[in-house]
Scaffold this motif. Structure first.
Motif, PDB file in Angstrom:
ATOM      1  N   LEU A 166       0.832  -1.210   0.000  1.00 44.44           N
ATOM      2  CA  LEU A 166       0.000   0.000   0.000  1.00 44.44           C
ATOM      3  C   LEU A 166       0.868   1.262   0.000  1.00 44.44           C
ATOM      4  O   LEU A 166       0.574   2.232  -0.706  1.00 44.44           O
ATOM      5  CB  LEU A 166      -0.934  -0.014   1.215  1.00 44.44           C
ATOM      6  N   ARG A 167       1.935   1.260   0.799  1.00 46.97           N
ATOM      7  CA  ARG A 167       2.820   2.428   0.831  1.00 46.97           C
ATOM      8  C   ARG A 167       3.473   2.659  -0.536  1.00 46.97           C
ATOM      9  O   ARG A 167       3.620   3.797  -0.989  1.00 46.97           O
ATOM     10  CB  ARG A 167       3.895   2.233   1.917  1.00 46.97           C
ATOM     11  N   GLU A 168       3.859   1.566  -1.191  1.00 40.87           N
ATOM     12  CA  GLU A 168       4.478   1.698  -2.508  1.00 40.87           C
ATOM     13  C   GLU A 168       3.496   2.304  -3.508  1.00 40.87           C
ATOM     14  O   GLU A 168       3.868   3.166  -4.313  1.00 40.87           O
ATOM     15  CB  GLU A 168       4.948   0.317  -2.986  1.00 40.87           C
ATOM     16  N   LYS A 169       2.250   1.872  -3.448  1.00 46.62           N
ATOM     17  CA  LYS A 169       1.248   2.431  -4.359  1.00 46.62           C
ATOM     18  C   LYS A 169       1.021   3.919  -4.091  1.00 46.62           C
ATOM     19  O   LYS A 169       0.882   4.729  -5.015  1.00 46.62           O
ATOM     20  CB  LYS A 169      -0.063   1.665  -4.215  1.00 46.62           C
ATOM     21  N   VAL A 170       0.983   4.318  -2.797  1.00 47.08           N
ATOM     22  CA  VAL A 170       0.802   5.731  -2.445  1.00 47.08           C
ATOM     23  C   VAL A 170       1.970   6.565  -2.963  1.00 47.08           C
ATOM     24  O   VAL A 170       1.793   7.654  -3.520  1.00 47.08           O
ATOM     25  CB  VAL A 170       0.636   5.883  -0.916  1.00 47.08           C
ATOM     26  N   ASN A 171       3.176   6.070  -2.816  1.00 50.27           N
ATOM     27  CA  ASN A 171       4.356   6.800  -3.293  1.00 50.27           C
ATOM     28  C   ASN A 171       4.330   6.956  -4.812  1.00 50.27           C
ATOM     29  O   ASN A 171       4.719   8.003  -5.354  1.00 50.27           O
ATOM     30  CB  ASN A 171       5.632   6.090  -2.845  1.00 50.27           C
ATOM     31  N   GLN A 172       3.875   5.899  -5.496  1.00 43.45           N
ATOM     32  CA  GLN A 172       3.790   5.987  -6.952  1.00 43.45           C
ATOM     33  C   GLN A 172       2.775   7.054  -7.381  1.00 43.45           C
ATOM     34  O   GLN A 172       3.001   7.807  -8.333  1.00 43.45           O
ATOM     35  CB  GLN A 172       3.404   4.630  -7.534  1.00 43.45           C
ATOM     36  N   LEU A 173       1.676   7.124  -6.665  1.00 38.87           N
ATOM     37  CA  LEU A 173       0.662   8.140  -6.986  1.00 38.87           C
ATOM     38  C   LEU A 173       1.193   9.550  -6.726  1.00 38.87           C
ATOM     39  O   LEU A 173       0.896  10.497  -7.453  1.00 38.87           O
ATOM     40  CB  LEU A 173      -0.609   7.893  -6.166  1.00 38.87           C
ATOM     41  N   ARG A 174       1.983   9.720  -5.681  1.00 42.32           N
ATOM     42  CA  ARG A 174       2.532  11.041  -5.364  1.00 42.32           C
ATOM     43  C   ARG A 174       3.538  11.502  -6.415  1.00 42.32           C
ATOM     44  O   ARG A 174       3.703  12.705  -6.643  1.00 42.32           O
ATOM     45  CB  ARG A 174       3.185  11.011  -3.985  1.00 42.32           C
ATOM     46  N   LEU A 197       3.375  11.025  -9.593  1.00 40.53           N
ATOM     47  CA  LEU A 197       2.737  11.363 -10.859  1.00 40.53           C
ATOM     48  C   LEU A 197       2.554  12.874 -10.969  1.00 40.53           C
ATOM     49  O   LEU A 197       2.259  13.542  -9.966  1.00 40.53           O
ATOM     50  CB  LEU A 197       1.374  10.665 -10.963  1.00 40.53           C
ATOM     51  N   PRO A 198       2.699  13.577 -12.227  1.00 41.89           N
ATOM     52  CA  PRO A 198       2.493  15.035 -12.373  1.00 41.89           C
ATOM     53  C   PRO A 198       1.038  15.398 -12.114  1.00 41.89           C
ATOM     54  O   PRO A 198       0.126  14.648 -12.453  1.00 41.89           O
ATOM     55  CB  PRO A 198       2.891  15.300 -13.823  1.00 41.89           C
ATOM     56  N   SER A 199       0.851  16.603 -11.518  1.00 43.35           N
ATOM     57  CA  SER A 199      -0.496  17.050 -11.175  1.00 43.35           C
ATOM     58  C   SER A 199      -1.218  17.500 -12.432  1.00 43.35           C
ATOM     59  O   SER A 199      -0.679  18.176 -13.292  1.00 43.35           O
ATOM     60  CB  SER A 199      -0.417  18.212 -10.177  1.00 43.35           C
ATOM     61  N   THR A 200      -2.451  17.147 -12.558  1.00 42.54           N
ATOM     62  CA  THR A 200      -3.281  17.524 -13.724  1.00 42.54           C
ATOM     63  C   THR A 200      -4.333  18.544 -13.355  1.00 42.54           C
ATOM     64  O   THR A 200      -5.261  18.801 -14.118  1.00 42.54           O
ATOM     65  CB  THR A 200      -3.963  16.268 -14.290  1.00 42.54           C
ATOM     66  N   ALA A 201      -4.182  19.179 -12.159  1.00 39.45           N
ATOM     67  CA  ALA A 201      -5.200  20.143 -11.714  1.00 39.45           C
ATOM     68  C   ALA A 201      -5.111  21.431 -12.515  1.00 39.45           C
ATOM     69  O   ALA A 201      -6.128  22.012 -12.920  1.00 39.45           O
ATOM     70  CB  ALA A 201      -5.038  20.431 -10.231  1.00 39.45           C
ATOM     71  N   ALA A 202      -3.868  21.926 -12.752  1.00 39.33           N
ATOM     72  CA  ALA A 202      -3.689  23.194 -13.496  1.00 39.33           C
ATOM     73  C   ALA A 202      -3.578  22.884 -14.968  1.00 39.33           C
ATOM     74  O   ALA A 202      -2.639  22.256 -15.416  1.00 39.33           O
ATOM     75  CB  ALA A 202      -2.423  23.902 -13.015  1.00 39.33           C
TER      76      ALA A 202
END
Length: 211
Positions: free
Chosen positions: A165-173, A175-180
């Motif tokens: 689970l920690r590895e998956k969270v780190n992978q998500l962090r 990733l480049p932000s698509t908000a802007a």
């Protein structure tokens, strides 16, 4: 000439079977008579032919021989029944004695009714109790070790799950932000549009030289 040994099975040929029956029947009756005379024994012989015809021989009275046989078989049956009953009674008594001994041993192991025990018997009971305690402790330790191993296995599985689970969270962090999102410019990629500011009088589409 030596006769061959007769094979002991049913004679299929009917005529041969009837001849053999007649010869053997007469020989059997003769042997029974000779045995009764030579050995002074009571003999009763009954033969039924394949067609149901009766042939009999008795050294005295066949009816009295049959009655004597019935009485003897009753005595044998009664004797056998008595022996079986005596055997069952003996087995029941032995089983009851074993149960009593086991009950007495159980009470002594529980520390009850020890007044009648001698010193040697008490020592033997003590040794048996200690032996039983060692076996119980060994089994208890085995069960505890088994439970500890099972708990360790569960903890190991949980730790592996948490690591994933920690590895998956780190992978998500990462990733480049698509908000802007990029807002498109109103200019046409650096090309300027010229605006006509000249004043014209008249209908649309007419030049100034028409006035």
């Amino acid at each position: 000439m030596v006769r061959g040994k007769t094979e002991m099975k049913r004679i299929e040929n009917k005529a041969s079977r009837q001849v053999t029956f007649s010869k053997r029947r007469n020989g059997l009756l003769k042997k029974a008579f000779e045995l009764s005379v030579l050995c002074d024994v009571e003999i009763g012989l009954i033969v039924f032919s394949p067609r149901g015809k009766l042939y009999e021989f008795s050294s005295s009275s066949l009816q009295s021989t049959i009655e004597r046989y019935r009485e003897r078989t009753k005595e044998d049956t009664s004797s056998t029944t008595m022996e079986q009953d005596a055997k069952r009674k003996y087995e029941a008594e032995m089983l009851s004695k074993k149960i009593e001994d086991l009950e007495a041993s159980k009470q002594k192991f529980l520390g009850e009714k020890l007044d009648s025990c001698l010193s040697g018997e008490l020592h033997e009971i003590e040794r048996n109790v200690e032996k039983s305690l060692r076996s119980i402790r060994a089994m208890k330790d085995h069960l505890i070790e088994k439970q500890i191993a099972e708990q360790k296995e569960k903890v190991s599985c949980l730790e592996k799950g948490n690591a994933l689970l920690r590895e998956k969270v780190n992978q998500l962090r990462r990733l480049p932000s698509t908000a802007a999102k990029e807002v498109p410019s109103t200019s046409t990629h650096g090309q300027h549009t010229e605006i006509d500011t000249e004043l014209r009088i008249g209908r649309p589409g007419m030049g100034t030289h028409g006035m």
